[in-house]
Design an enzyme around this catalytic site. Structure first.
Site, PDB file in Angstrom:
ATOM      1  N   GLU A 187       0.806  -1.225   0.000  1.00  0.00           N
ATOM      2  CA  GLU A 187       0.000   0.000   0.000  1.00  0.00           C
ATOM      3  C   GLU A 187       0.839   1.275   0.000  1.00  0.00           C
ATOM      4  OE1 GLU A 187      -3.062  -0.129   2.969  1.00  0.00           O
ATOM      5  OE2 GLU A 187      -3.987  -1.914   2.091  1.00  0.00           O
ATOM      6  N   SER A 247       1.248 -20.597  -0.862  1.00  0.00           N
ATOM      7  CA  SER A 247       0.987 -22.030  -0.763  1.00  0.00           C
ATOM      8  C   SER A 247       0.189 -22.558  -1.952  1.00  0.00           C
ATOM      9  CB  SER A 247       0.216 -22.401   0.506  1.00  0.00           C
ATOM     10  OG  SER A 247       0.836 -21.884   1.645  1.00  0.00           O
ATOM     11  N   ASP A 319      -7.113  -8.575   2.022  1.00  0.00           N
ATOM     12  CA  ASP A 319      -6.592  -7.316   2.561  1.00  0.00           C
ATOM     13  C   ASP A 319      -7.180  -7.104   3.954  1.00  0.00           C
ATOM     14  OD1 ASP A 319      -5.549  -4.856   3.021  1.00  0.00           O
ATOM     15  OD2 ASP A 319      -6.507  -3.846   1.342  1.00  0.00           O
ATOM     16  N   ASP A 322      -5.184  -2.039   6.888  1.00  0.00           N
ATOM     17  CA  ASP A 322      -5.353  -0.758   6.197  1.00  0.00           C
ATOM     18  C   ASP A 322      -4.542   0.334   6.889  1.00  0.00           C
ATOM     19  OD1 ASP A 322      -7.430  -1.493   4.189  1.00  0.00           O
ATOM     20  OD2 ASP A 322      -8.593  -1.930   5.997  1.00  0.00           O
TER      21      ASP A 322
END
Length: 792
Positions: A187, A247, A319, A322
């Protein structure tokens, strides 16, 4: 002469005595794999049979005895690893390694993992089965601390052993949660691109700014928010223990297997270190059985199987973290702006003890969104406070109950309930059973922003951008017994959730596409087929990317050697074998291509962007483009650079580099010359100890984003030192459940004096497997039998 002979004899005797002393000392540090040991608080004797690869098969009359015994045997093989794991999230590595770990400790101590652990422990049900078993496990670990041998690493750094607590256990879980988060690496980079270059550049990186997105006002200034991302990358590079990466997993329904039973495969990708991350054990009581894979200091396995079901995981890559720009009160820097006026920061006073130095204290400001990372990342050249909001610390931590429930489920319904209680980190939970069920659950507390803000950028803290709607688990991506007869995950983008493509930092489609292509091609899979598939080294996308890159290139503008290199690339099937030349050419070309495309606009931020998931997802699209705002080299006066210029320049520079690095004979540019793997131990940083503690290096096939995903940092060196990959490869066949197969990257033990310290390393490189034995008769024939009895 006689005097010299006497001196020589004396020296020989002294050397022999010293050698015997060293031998006796080192032998005293070995784990006990046979004999009898007294262990307090056992109700009945426990028998532990060690198989040919050092896996303990624990036979007990009840689970409390089994977990107490597991704690003891786990500690005698992995106490050093446990010590490192508990210290990371608590910010205590500087106590071991001195000032060089101070940056790491300040960062991790700011995340709130310890504070969250304390809150969770206060609310635990002390009468619950998970709590009782966890305490029994800790008791076993602590009894080893009191009675067992001290690991050599403790002697080398002068460390005193100290007992473990539940808080240490939760700190390990918290570290796992944060190492799965990716937003902190990406980000800040994307925010800098937006603020310095504008939406057009950002859009071509796969991040669209639309009219409903709340934007922070632009201002011409020198900001480097990506310093945060680069520092976090440095922190992970310096950690003495493995962060989690990605993975693969797939579970095949009976309709697609030769023997008509489920076949389960899983290989979680984790950064390499020594010892390997997973500790295997097989627990058997009259009412319970599980062959499991535990993290250091965790009582219940995150991966496991028995005769009834198998489960594993991959990283979801949703996500769940933040960032927000806060706005300080110009009259009082201890306050920040909110839509309701200025509020006081909460101040936490932190102290870090430093080996051979004075303690370091600092104040950590916490806003309504979370800790201010500027307080721990001093390199951020931005006056705006950046707050970090992390799902993990925002909800009740149920991971102890979750891992207990997953390892004790008696039905698919019960297992799904366990998966639904995971809030962070986001995990793809994979499942298959003897009743012919296959399932996949994308677990984690998902949310969407009400204002349609772009969560891939640093958001405005003084706004309503933080308004979120949390989704019910029913809306999470999942599949149970789908009509296509398999489930899979390769950290790729899931289908729509609650009407949106849920934002995340997903990996490119390469591995997912290869897995699907291979699964669709057959309806008679065997265990052997899946073992071959899990070692597959063919890229599904790079041949296509090469075609896109060179489709409009005039070969006459290249030298003979450059034309030959292009021919090799165009004829390449994407295979990353040891003797292949194409991977060496491609990866050097890729580096030059990325540098020539992005470096001039991004500056130093490019080197952080280079190894993000965003770069990997963007590159295929960039190679396919004919027009791009990124093609122009802003350092030149004439804005005339095109894709053709970039591709030609990159290829020429790549070939020139390889001729200088590997010689002019391009047939000798084989992948094994530049692609190697070494498993680093913290003590291996001392050159004289490296060969003793580290495992490797080995030449190894595989590469980035193939199923055998052996990843490396793409950089200017021209060498590709593998830093992460499959932390185990597991194949469970319910038609032959007692002979399921797995492999460890190095070995079962973390004790360098153990025979099981690195006995699987070459097998792993070769793509071989060893059995995960459930057959009692075979197990009990082992020559290594440890009997634990109580002094009570």
């Amino acid at each position: 002469m006689k005097f010299l002979k006497k001196v020589l004899k004396f020296l020989i005797v002294l050397i022999v005595i010293l050698a015997i002393g060293v031998w006796l000392f080192t032998n005293s540090l070995k784990p006990d794999y046979s004999g009898n040991i007294d262990l307090n608080n056992l109700e009945e004797a426990v028998e532990v049979y060690y198989d040919d690869f050092g896996v303990p098969h624990i036979y007990a009359q009840n689970e409390l005895d089994a977990l107490r015994s597991l704690g003891y045997v786990h500690a005698q093989d992995r106490l050093w690893q446990m010590e490192l794991m508990r210290r990371i999230a608590a910010g205590r590595l500087s106590e071991l390694f001195g000032e060089k770990m101070l940056k790491n400790d300040k960062f991790f101590s700011s995340l709130g993992i310890e504070e969250e652990a304390e809150k969770t422990i206060k609310n635990l049900d002390k009468n619950s089965e998970p709590y009782k078993l966890a305490m029994a496990y800790l008791d076993g670990v602590n009894q080893f601390i009191e009675e067992g041998a001290t690991p050599i690493e403790f002697y080398l750094i002068g460390l005193e052993k100290e007992k473990y607590t539940l808080k240490d256990m939760y700190n390990v879980i918290g570290y796992m949660g944060f190492s799965f988060a990716i937003a902190h690496k990406t980000e800040p980079v994307l925010t800098e691109v937006k603020e310095k270059l504008g939406p057009a550049y950002l859009e071509e990186l796969g991040v669209t700014i639309d009219s409903t997105t709340t934007l922070i006002n632009n201002e011409e200034n020198t900001i480097f928010e990506s310093t945060l991302a680069s520092v976090v990358n440095e922190i992970y590079d310096e950690l003495p223990i493995s962060p989690f990466i990605g993975s693969n997993s797939w579970v095949i329904s009976p309709d697609k297997t030769k023997n008509g039973k489920v076949i389960f495969a899983n290989d979680p990708h984790i950064a390499y270190s020594q010892p390997a991350v997973w500790y295997q054990s097989h627990i058997v009581t009259p009412n319970y059985e599980m062959y499991g894979y535990n993290l250091a200091l965790t009582p219940f396995p995150l991966l496991g199987h028995n005769r009834n079901y198998a489960y594993g995981l991959t990283m979801f890559a949703n996500d769940d973290l933040d960032f927000y720009f806060e706005e300080n009160n110009p009259k009082n820097e201890l306050q920040y702006a909110t839509p309701n006026g200025f509020e006081d920061y909460k101040i936490l006073k932190k102290t870090i003890n430093v080996k051979d130095g004075d303690p370091i204290s600092y104040d950590l400001r916490i806003s309504r969104h979370g800790p201010i990372v500027n307080d721990v990342v001093e390199q951020i050249n931005d006056d705006r406070p950046i707050a970090m909001d992390w799902v993990y610390t925002n909800f009740e931590n149920k991971m102890l109950d979750v891992t207990y429930m997953m390892s004790h489920s008696t039905s698919l319904t019960q297992f799904r309930e366990a998966a639904s209680n995971i809030h962070a980190p986001g995990l793809n939970i994979m499942y298959g059973d003897a009743e012919n069920n296959v399932a996949w659950f994308a677990s984690g507390k998902l949310h969407k922003f009400k204002n349609d803000v772009n969560s891939k950028l640093i958001l405005n803290g003084n706004s309503t951008d933080d308004e979120k709607e949390y989704l019910d688990f029913e809306q999470n991506p999942q599949a149970i017994n789908p009509s296509w007869n398999y489930v899979y995950s390769a950290n790729n983008q899931p289908d729509s959730i609650a009407g949106i493509l849920y934002p995340g930092y997903y990996q490119p489609e390469d591995r997912a596409k290869r897995i699907v292509n291979l699964l669709e091609a057959k309806d008679d899979f065997t265990k052997e087929d899946v073992m071959e598939m899990i070692n597959d080294v063919t890229s599904s996308m790079t041949p296509q990317m090469v075609q896109w890159a060179f489709q409009d290139i005039d070969l006459s503008s290249f030298s003979k050697s450059e034309q030959e290199a292009i021919t090799i690339l165009k004829n390449w099937n994407g295979n990353y074998n040891l003797e292949s030349v194409a991977p060496t050419i491609y990866n050097r070309f890729l580096y030059e291509f990325l540098e020539n495309t992005y470096l001039d606009e991004m500056g130093d931020t490019f080197y952080t962007f280079l190894n993000t998931s965003q770069q990997k997802k963007t590159t295929a699209n960039q190679m396919a483009r004919t027009e791009s705002v990124w093609w122009d080299d802003i350092s030149t006066k004439n804005k005339t650079e095109t894709k053709t210029n970039i591709i030609s320049k990159s290829l020429k520079e790549a070939i020139a580099f390889l001729e200088n690095q590997l010689g002019e004979d391009y047939n000798s540019w084989t992948w094994n010359r530049v692609h190697t793997i070494e498993h680093p131990h913290p003590m291996g940083q001392v050159e004289t100890l490296r060969s003793y503690f580290n495992v490797g290096p080995f030449e190894v096939n595989g590469g980035k984003e193939v199923i055998n995903n052996l990843a490396f940092k793409l950089d200017s060196t021209g060498f590709y030192k593998v830093n992460s990959g499959p932390s185990t490869r597991r194949v469970v066949d319910f038609s032959d459940i007692e002979n399921s197969m797995s492999i460890s990257p190095t070995g079962q033990s973390g004790n360098p004096f153990s025979d099981y310290y690195k006995d699987q390393a070459q097998l792993y490189v070769n793509g071989d497997f060893v059995p995960m034995d459930l057959n009692k008769n075979r197990i009990q024939q082992s020559k290594n039998k440890l009997v634990l009895t109580s002094e009570n």
